[in-house]
Design a protein around this motif. Structure first.
Motif, short mmCIF file in Angstrom:
data_model
loop_
_atom_site.label_atom_id
_atom_site.label_comp_id
_atom_site.label_asym_id
_atom_site.label_seq_id
_atom_site.Cartn_x
_atom_site.Cartn_y
_atom_site.Cartn_z
N GLU A 25 -55.52 93.96 71.25
CA GLU A 25 -55.95 92.63 70.84
C GLU A 25 -57.43 92.39 71.08
OE1 GLU A 25 -53.56 89.54 72.54
OE2 GLU A 25 -51.74 90.36 71.61
N THR A 26 -57.99 93.04 72.12
CA THR A 26 -59.41 92.84 72.42
C THR A 26 -60.31 93.72 71.56
OG1 THR A 26 -59.40 94.57 74.10
CG2 THR A 26 -58.85 92.33 74.83
N HIS A 34 -47.35 100.59 72.63
CA HIS A 34 -46.90 99.27 73.06
C HIS A 34 -48.06 98.37 73.52
CE1 HIS A 34 -46.73 101.59 76.91
NE2 HIS A 34 -47.22 100.46 77.39
N GLU A 35 -49.23 98.95 73.68
CA GLU A 35 -50.40 98.13 74.03
C GLU A 35 -51.19 97.67 72.80
OE1 GLU A 35 -51.03 100.18 78.42
OE2 GLU A 35 -52.61 100.41 76.93
N ALA A 36 -50.72 98.10 71.63
CA ALA A 36 -51.42 97.73 70.40
C ALA A 36 -51.24 96.25 70.09
CB ALA A 36 -50.90 98.57 69.24
N ASP A 41 -50.12 88.88 60.16
CA ASP A 41 -50.70 88.24 58.97
C ASP A 41 -51.48 89.29 58.18
OD1 ASP A 41 -51.85 85.27 57.98
OD2 ASP A 41 -53.16 87.00 57.59
N GLU A 42 -51.20 89.36 56.89
CA GLU A 42 -51.77 90.42 56.06
C GLU A 42 -53.30 90.35 56.02
OE1 GLU A 42 -49.99 90.67 52.22
OE2 GLU A 42 -50.93 92.60 51.80
N ALA A 43 -53.85 89.16 55.90
CA ALA A 43 -55.31 89.03 55.81
C ALA A 43 -55.97 89.47 57.11
CB ALA A 43 -55.67 87.58 55.49
N ILE A 44 -55.36 89.10 58.22
CA ILE A 44 -55.92 89.51 59.52
C ILE A 44 -55.82 91.03 59.68
CG2 ILE A 44 -55.62 89.31 62.03
CD1 ILE A 44 -54.80 86.39 61.56
N ALA A 45 -54.70 91.60 59.20
CA ALA A 45 -54.53 93.06 59.30
C ALA A 45 -55.66 93.78 58.58
CB ALA A 45 -53.17 93.46 58.70
N GLU A 46 -56.01 93.28 57.39
CA GLU A 46 -57.10 93.92 56.63
C GLU A 46 -58.42 93.80 57.38
OE1 GLU A 46 -56.90 95.81 54.01
OE2 GLU A 46 -54.72 95.54 53.92
N LEU A 47 -58.65 92.64 58.01
CA LEU A 47 -59.88 92.45 58.78
C LEU A 47 -59.95 93.38 59.98
CD1 LEU A 47 -60.31 88.55 58.77
CD2 LEU A 47 -61.83 90.27 57.73
N ARG A 48 -58.80 93.51 60.66
CA ARG A 48 -58.75 94.40 61.84
C ARG A 48 -59.00 95.87 61.43
NH1 ARG A 48 -58.94 90.46 64.72
NH2 ARG A 48 -57.48 89.91 66.38
N LEU A 49 -58.45 96.22 60.27
CA LEU A 49 -58.66 97.60 59.80
C LEU A 49 -60.14 97.82 59.49
CD1 LEU A 49 -57.58 100.37 58.96
CD2 LEU A 49 -57.12 99.44 56.68
N LEU A 50 -60.77 96.82 58.86
CA LEU A 50 -62.20 96.93 58.57
C LEU A 50 -63.00 97.10 59.86
CD1 LEU A 50 -62.86 94.33 55.73
CD2 LEU A 50 -63.12 96.82 55.63
N LYS A 51 -62.59 96.35 60.87
CA LYS A 51 -63.26 96.45 62.17
C LYS A 51 -63.13 97.87 62.73
CE LYS A 51 -63.27 94.47 66.74
NZ LYS A 51 -63.21 93.35 67.59
N ALA A 52 -61.94 98.43 62.58
CA ALA A 52 -61.71 99.79 63.06
C ALA A 52 -62.55 100.79 62.27
CB ALA A 52 -60.22 100.15 62.94
N LEU A 53 -62.56 100.62 60.96
CA LEU A 53 -63.31 101.57 60.12
C LEU A 53 -64.80 101.51 60.42
CD1 LEU A 53 -61.37 101.04 56.76
CD2 LEU A 53 -61.31 103.07 58.22
N GLY A 54 -65.23 100.40 60.99
CA GLY A 54 -66.63 100.27 61.37
C GLY A 54 -66.97 101.01 62.67
N GLN A 55 -65.94 101.60 63.30
CA GLN A 55 -66.19 102.30 64.57
C GLN A 55 -66.12 103.82 64.38
OE1 GLN A 55 -64.00 100.70 67.96
NE2 GLN A 55 -63.52 98.89 66.74
N GLY A 56 -66.70 104.28 63.27
CA GLY A 56 -66.63 105.70 62.92
C GLY A 56 -67.26 106.63 63.94
N ASP A 57 -68.04 106.09 64.87
CA ASP A 57 -68.63 106.96 65.90
C ASP A 57 -67.66 107.21 67.06
OD1 ASP A 57 -68.67 104.33 66.64
OD2 ASP A 57 -70.50 104.52 67.84
N ARG A 58 -66.49 106.55 67.02
CA ARG A 58 -65.50 106.67 68.10
C ARG A 58 -64.18 107.22 67.61
NH1 ARG A 58 -62.56 103.68 72.32
NH2 ARG A 58 -61.81 105.80 72.24
N ILE A 59 -63.83 106.80 66.37
CA ILE A 59 -62.48 107.08 65.87
C ILE A 59 -62.56 107.72 64.49
CG2 ILE A 59 -61.47 105.16 67.16
CD1 ILE A 59 -61.33 104.16 63.89
N VAL A 60 -61.40 108.24 64.05
CA VAL A 60 -61.33 108.86 62.73
C VAL A 60 -59.96 108.57 62.12
CG1 VAL A 60 -60.67 111.09 63.77
CG2 VAL A 60 -61.59 111.06 61.46
#
Lengths: 101, 553
Positions: A25-26, A34-36, A41-60
């Motif tokens: 959540e943070t 289980h800590e995820a 909400d679909e719109a929030i899900a898309e925003l969260r995914l965009l946030k994740a995709l913006g962290q390409g230096d950490r995740i893939v």
């Protein structure tokens, strides 16, 4: 009428180590499903995914995976995601390995 | 065996250094994943379910003992103590960290190995008969030609961005232990009079549209090989579809245009480019052939071996199952099964790799092979040394006498590792092996090939298994389709689907029903499963598979 939205978690692999991780959540990343954050909400899900995709230096390879509420926190629905929470079935490697539990 | 030239050495070292820099730029944020992905794939680095995976090329399945030891070292230092041998004679490491992969690539280069072109839409590792250079039934050793193709295809500027990946297999024997009819290009060394040349097949492949390759040239003179291959791949590069990934393989190009149209285009291109091949390639080939000269075979007598067969029943069973005829009378080809009942097909631990390397040094002229059936082969062993080798394998748990039997299963990594998989393959293979051992039926059933894939891409070759098993995802549940009557050898055939699929825990009982039906209807003990299938067709096996469900309905 639109179809009912199946809740999601954001999951990815750690860029350096390759291990499976989940967005909390943070906005930090956890090794445990289980800590995820369970996103209902679909719109929030898309925003969260965009946030994740913006962290390409950490995740893939970030994507949204179906999940459901459970006793300890979100639980995976599809068997592929269940396997990702523990590791392969032929050896006790991956998350099920003692050191990673 | 082939030793790197200065050119090879410099090329591989340069690529290793480039990849190290690419990883550094990815980690410091200079490269996005979209930019990095094609670079990592060019070096065999995939992202799988639980981790990265590194696929290392084992050119035409041939390894020196020191290379096998280095693979053991890599498995222990950077992975979880094991490696996975694949149906394309490569090895995959399932758990490397991205940060360690540049060091692994350097460690590979130290023993003249690499991971170049093990992924991507390029010409992949050329595969061949694991018995090449040793088999009693071969026209010639196909490995020098395979090495020539490796040199020609590596970093070939025109062929780095083909419509899709491109796989070549070559056999020196009409027995075809390399599944050439299921490859984009299949080559068979043949003789016309005293002249050696190639029968050329094109447009085979498994996957979602399984096809057996037709013959495009019955006899191609040896010196025409590279220009002819270049003509085939160039024609495909222009004619192949890029609009649809699932229609991009050469099998579809050949099928949609028709073999005659495709052949005419290839012949035209061949005529155009042939004069440019001045013969330098044949000089190079001659140099390569000299490096593949057979070892100086020992002249030891076979009496001790024959005596051992008489007095040691364990040895006799192993010899019957795991040895093949060598071209030199007092030698044999040893297939070491790494598929002890319940083990993961294709996996070898670092300790096992080291032992096999030591055995190769002491008894096998330093040579090892990886078979497409995911076992390890010692191609040249004097028969006099076989009892000693068997004793050592026995002590290490590597003397499983199951080559060609029901537990000698090909299985892809499936959903235990692979990001593309739709179901698991490994545990199905494990359970079939242990189940039939527990029933005591393995020997009774005799020779049979079971092949399992965890998705439609068919890395586990299920289409050409006598019994094929395909794992699918049906509405979020693992479901397994069974195919019958496939064959990978000279009588190659695509298996036909038996009927509706089975749930995960219904697969092993289903296989048992098929095999109990076989035992009941075979003409005699000599008639193998596939022979019974060819004689009677699928009906009795379908009956065994589905009659119970029908009766209950």
């Amino acid at each position: 009428m639109s179809r009912k939205f199946t809740p999601k978690v954001v999951t990815a692999n750690d860029l350096r180590e390759g291990c499976v991780i989940y967005m909390t959540e943070t906005g930090s990343w956890s090794m445990h499903h289980h800590e995820a954050e369970l996103i209902e909400d679909e719109a929030i899900a898309e925003l969260r995914l965009l946030k994740a995709l913006g962290q390409g230096d950490r995740i893939v390879g970030a994507y949204l995976a179906d999940a459901k509420p459970g006793l300890k926190g979100p639980e995976p629905i599809h068997f592929r995601e269940v396997f990702r929470t523990r590791g392969p079935s032929n050896y006790a490697h991956g998350k099920q390995e003692a050191a990673n539990v | 065996m082939y030793n790197y030239s200065d050119f090879d050495e410099a090329f591989v070292r340069t690529r290793a250094a480039q990849f190290r820099a690419q990883v550094e730029r990815r980690l410091d944020g200079s490269l996005t994943e979209d930019e990095f992905r094609p670079l990592r794939l060019m070096n065999g680095v995939y992202l799988q379910l639980h981790a990265y995976m590194l696929r290392v090329a084992i050119p035409y399945g041939t390894l020196r003992a020191d290379q096998m030891r280095q693979l053991a070292h890599i498995a222990e230092t950077y992975d979880k103590g094991y490696g996975h041998f694949t149906t394309r004679q490569n090895i995959q490491f399932n758990w490397p960290k991205l940060t360690d992969i540049p060091d692994i690539i350097d460690a590979l280069a130290d023993v003249q190995m690499h991971a170049i072109q093990t992924s991507g839409n390029t010409i992949r590792n050329v595969t061949t008969d694991a018995f090449a250079g040793a088999a009693a039934d071969e026209v010639a050793d196909p490995r020098p030609v395979a090495e020539l193709i490796r040199q020609w295809s590596t970093d070939h500027a025109e062929f780095q961005f083909l419509p899709r990946k491109f796989k070549i297999a070559i056999t020196g024997s009409a027995e075809d232990r390399a599944v050439i009819r299921a490859h984009d290009v299949g080559l068979e060394l043949v003789k016309r009079g005293d002249e050696i040349g190639f029968k050329v097949l094109v447009g085979g492949g498994l996957g979602r549209t399984p096809m057996l390759a037709p013959v495009i040239r019955e006899f191609l003179p040896k010196a025409d090989l590279l220009p002819y291959l270049e003509a085939i791949v160039s024609t495909y590069n222009l004619m192949g579809r890029r609009d649809n990934k699932y229609k991009a393989r050469i099998k579809i190009t050949v099928f949609e245009n028709g073999l005659d149209t495709f052949r005419a285009a290839v012949e035209e291109e061949f005529a155009r480019i042939r004069p440019a091949f001045s013969g330098v390639d044949q000089d190079v080939l001659a140099g390569i052939e000299a490096q593949f000269a057979p070892p100086a075979f020992k002249n030891t007598p076979v009496e001790f071996y024959e005596k051992s067969l008489e007095v040691d029943p364990l040895f006799k069973t192993w010899a019957k199952q795991n040895l093949a005829a060598h071209k030199v009378e007092n030698h044999a080809i040893v297939t070491v099964s790494i598929k002890e009942h319940g083990a993961t097909p294709g996996d070898a631990s670092a300790d096992q790799m080291r032992l096999l390397a030591d055995l190769a040094d002491r008894y096998g002229y330093g040579e090892l092979r990886i078979s497409h059936e995911q076992n390890v082969v010692l191609p040249h062993v004097a028969k006099a040394d076989l009892p000693a080798i068997h004793a050592e394998l026995l002590r290490a748990g590597l003397a499983t006498a199951n080559v060609g039997l029901i537990s000698d299963i090909i299985a892809c990594p499936g959903m235990d590792y692979c990001a593309l998989a739709t179901a698991r393959a490994i545990p199905v293979a494990q359970e079939i092996a242990t189940h039939f051992k527990a029933l005591g039926l393995e020997e009774e059933i005799g020779g049979i090939k079971i092949k399992i894939s965890g998705c439609i891409n068919a890395c586990g070759h299920h289409h050409v298994g006598h019994i094929g098993i395909l794992g699918l995802d049906r509405a979020g549940v693992e479901n397994y389709q069974i195919t019958l009557g496939g064959d990978a050898g000279p009588l190659a055939a695509i298996g036909e689907r038996a009927g509706p699929g089975f749930a995960y825990d219904e697969v092993v009982p289903a296989i048992e029903r098929i095999l109990r039906a076989y035992l009941a209807i075979r003409a005699d003990r000599e008639e193998t499963f596939i022979e019974t299938f060819r004689r009677l067709g699928p009906a009795p096996f379908k009956e065994a598979l589905y009659s119970e469900a029908r009766d209950a309905a």
